[in-house]
Enzyme design. Sequence first.
Site, short mmCIF file in Angstrom:
data_model
loop_
_atom_site.label_atom_id
_atom_site.label_comp_id
_atom_site.label_asym_id
_atom_site.label_seq_id
_atom_site.Cartn_x
_atom_site.Cartn_y
_atom_site.Cartn_z
N ARG A 195 0.81 -1.23 0.00
CA ARG A 195 0.00 0.00 0.00
C ARG A 195 0.84 1.28 0.00
NH1 ARG A 195 -2.64 -3.26 3.51
NH2 ARG A 195 -4.55 -4.15 2.65
N LYS B 183 2.97 11.64 -11.17
CA LYS B 183 2.11 10.69 -11.88
C LYS B 183 2.89 9.42 -12.15
CE LYS B 183 -0.96 13.82 -14.44
NZ LYS B 183 -1.39 14.24 -15.80
N GLU C 51 9.72 18.09 -25.50
CA GLU C 51 9.00 18.43 -24.26
C GLU C 51 9.67 19.62 -23.57
OE1 GLU C 51 6.18 17.02 -23.38
OE2 GLU C 51 6.17 14.93 -24.04
N LYS D 37 7.56 23.29 -14.73
CA LYS D 37 6.54 22.25 -14.51
C LYS D 37 6.20 22.15 -13.03
CE LYS D 37 4.96 17.56 -15.28
NZ LYS D 37 5.12 16.23 -15.86
N GLU E 153 -4.79 18.45 -12.00
CA GLU E 153 -5.14 18.83 -13.37
C GLU E 153 -6.59 19.29 -13.51
OE1 GLU E 153 -3.21 16.45 -16.30
OE2 GLU E 153 -4.55 17.14 -17.88
N ARG F 223 -2.66 22.87 -15.17
CA ARG F 223 -1.82 21.73 -15.56
C ARG F 223 -2.15 21.23 -16.96
NH1 ARG F 223 0.20 16.74 -11.58
NH2 ARG F 223 1.64 15.86 -13.09
N ASN G 205 -0.32 19.87 -21.72
CA ASN G 205 -0.72 19.01 -22.84
C ASN G 205 -0.62 19.72 -24.18
OD1 ASN G 205 -1.27 16.85 -21.14
ND2 ASN G 205 -3.34 17.58 -20.73
N HIS H 298 -0.34 17.74 -27.35
CA HIS H 298 -0.58 16.34 -27.03
C HIS H 298 -1.86 15.77 -27.64
CE1 HIS H 298 2.91 16.66 -24.53
NE2 HIS H 298 2.79 15.42 -24.10
N HIS I 88 -0.90 12.74 -29.69
CA HIS I 88 -1.35 11.38 -29.39
C HIS I 88 -1.98 10.72 -30.61
CE1 HIS I 88 -1.55 12.11 -24.75
NE2 HIS I 88 -0.36 11.68 -25.15
N HIS J 35 7.45 9.25 -28.65
CA HIS J 35 6.48 10.18 -28.05
C HIS J 35 6.88 11.64 -28.32
CE1 HIS J 35 3.61 11.95 -25.29
NE2 HIS J 35 4.61 12.58 -24.70
N1 LIG Z 1 4.63 10.31 -15.32
C1 LIG Z 1 4.65 11.37 -16.10
O1 LIG Z 1 4.32 12.48 -15.69
C2 LIG Z 1 5.11 11.22 -17.51
C3 LIG Z 1 5.34 12.37 -18.28
C4 LIG Z 1 5.81 12.21 -19.58
C5 LIG Z 1 6.05 10.94 -20.09
N2 LIG Z 1 5.82 9.85 -19.30
C6 LIG Z 1 6.07 8.50 -19.83
O2 LIG Z 1 7.45 8.37 -20.10
C7 LIG Z 1 7.61 7.31 -21.06
C8 LIG Z 1 8.67 7.70 -22.07
O3 LIG Z 1 9.87 7.93 -21.39
P1 LIG Z 1 11.28 7.97 -22.14
O4 LIG Z 1 11.17 8.76 -23.37
O5 LIG Z 1 12.27 8.34 -21.14
O6 LIG Z 1 11.43 6.47 -22.67
P2 LIG Z 1 12.20 5.19 -22.12
O7 LIG Z 1 12.15 5.09 -20.66
O8 LIG Z 1 11.67 4.05 -22.90
O9 LIG Z 1 13.71 5.47 -22.58
C9 LIG Z 1 14.01 5.60 -23.95
C10 LIG Z 1 15.13 4.65 -24.38
O10 LIG Z 1 16.37 5.09 -23.89
C11 LIG Z 1 17.05 4.04 -23.19
N3 LIG Z 1 17.83 4.72 -22.17
C12 LIG Z 1 17.35 5.37 -21.08
N4 LIG Z 1 18.33 6.04 -20.47
C13 LIG Z 1 19.47 5.78 -21.15
C14 LIG Z 1 20.81 6.22 -21.02
N5 LIG Z 1 21.18 7.09 -20.06
N6 LIG Z 1 21.72 5.76 -21.89
C15 LIG Z 1 21.35 4.93 -22.88
N7 LIG Z 1 20.08 4.51 -23.10
C16 LIG Z 1 19.16 4.95 -22.24
C17 LIG Z 1 15.95 3.17 -22.69
O11 LIG Z 1 16.40 1.86 -22.45
C18 LIG Z 1 14.97 3.21 -23.85
O12 LIG Z 1 15.36 2.33 -24.85
C19 LIG Z 1 6.26 7.09 -21.68
O13 LIG Z 1 5.75 5.85 -21.24
C20 LIG Z 1 5.40 8.23 -21.15
O14 LIG Z 1 4.05 7.87 -20.98
C21 LIG Z 1 5.36 9.97 -18.04
ZN LIG Z 2 4.46 14.27 -23.41
#
Ligand SMILES: NC(=O)c1ccc[n+]([C@@H]2O[C@H](COP(=O)([O-])OP(=O)(O)OC[C@H]3O[C@@H](n4cnc5c(N)ncnc54)[C@H](O)[C@@H]3O)[C@@H](O)[C@H]2O)c1
Ligand SMILES: [Zn+2]
Length: 376
Positions: free
Chosen positions: A130, A152, A194, A235, A245, A249, A253, A256, A260, A274
């Site tokens: 939990r 999030k 972003e 942010k 949101e 907030r 987007n 987005h 999307h 993305h």
């Molecule tokens: N929680 C939130 O507020 C929020 C906000 C925006 C996006 N997200 C989420 O984030 C995700 C995308 O994140 P991302 O773009 O970081 O993708 P990711 O975590 O998949 O990383 C991208 C790629 O880079 C590689 N990688 C990561 N760090 C590395 C490093 N230092 N050196 C070499 N390779 C590395 C990973 O293995 C992967 O292949 C999505 O699922 C999205 O929904 C969440």
């Molecule tokens: Zn985004």
Amino acid sequence: MMTAPLRSEPTTVNVALGNRAYDIVIGRGVVASLSARIAALKPGARLAIVTDENVARVHLETIESQLSAAGMTTSRIVVPPGEASKSFTSFERVCDALIAARIERNDLIVAFGGGVIGDLAGYAAASVRRGLDFVQVPTTLLAQVDSSVGGKTGINSRHGKNLVGAFHPPILVLADTALLDTLPQRDFRAGYAELAKFGLLGDAGFFAWLEANWQDAFAGGPAREHAIAIACRGKAGIVARDERETGERALLNLGHTFGHAFEAAAGFSDKLLHGEAISLGIACAFEFSAKLGLTPQADAERAVRHLAAAGLPTSVRDVPAVKTNADALMELIAQDKKVKRGKLTFILVRGIGSAFVAPDIDPAQVHAFLVQKLSG
Ligand SMILES: NC(=O)c1ccc[n+]([C@@H]2O[C@H](COP(=O)([O-])OP(=O)(O)OC[C@H]3O[C@@H](n4cnc5c(N)ncnc54)[C@H](O)[C@@H]3O)[C@@H](O)[C@H]2O)c1
Ligand SMILES: [Zn+2]
């Protein structure tokens, strides 16, 4: 002109979420302070590091040896890289592994990776027993400026992205900009969309600064830390004022709704990351705003010019692997968005740095815009 990757004092950004406020410490090399910071926050905690295979290959041993040198007990949970790990299956595996490693209330999860790991490990932290504390060490630009700010967490459902999750802020974020040196250029660039978004939605001065300094940020110079700090602070301010949101907030987007739809048209695959989809989406939001007479054409052109200069796509024609048309995109937009009284809500702009919520957009206008945009 700033060029040399100097090591400077870290910057701390506080995310003011009431009694769940936390710090984001940003700087080149800050990960070296991980064990000391954990010892101060959670003395005696056992640690489970959740990471993906790519990050594990390049960086895991360095942090494991630092933590064990400080006398800490660590276990590792390594998942395959990529969005597919934000699944119920991976979530179950991570939760079971945490329980098997006997991670309990006084212990700590370290989410070590990009946004995928932050979301997955954060949601496991929110759920196991939990709610367990977690620290995030984001390793992608996207994770450093976006997903590590705001609390999030979550995974994807067969019905769509991020549909299952929780608000569960980390207790600390260490954003070490040197970790980004190993990030593939394409992933860095996608995160940059972003980053630029923060200037475009609410800070024209920051956007102008990025226009002059983006190359240094890409090259790993001091502009990188500065840009990340400004975006995090931007942010964090928005999130603190509107955690759930209900208002401001939503401006995050920007790009987005269109984005999307492009992402879905590409099947959420590596044909279009993305951040690349968001670049397309921001271009659309500006161009659509200009078409509606809401923003000067020159501002739309300036936004698009900068994204393109940084190597990001600004038109689907830049991404030949993604085939789509206005009708298909409209269907995806309608799925993504609640259509209220036949109207759509978009984040549009009055200019560089001034986004607003436009709740009354006629789908026919969006369709006409997309037809025009896709035909060039
Ligand atoms: N929680 C939130 O507020 C929020 C906000 C925006 C996006 N997200 C989420 O984030 C995700 C995308 O994140 P991302 O773009 O970081 O993708 P990711 O975590 O998949 O990383 C991208 C790629 O880079 C590689 N990688 C990561 N760090 C590395 C490093 N230092 N050196 C070499 N390779 C590395 C990973 O293995 C992967 O292949 C999505 O699922 C999205 O929904 C969440
Ligand atoms: Zn985004």
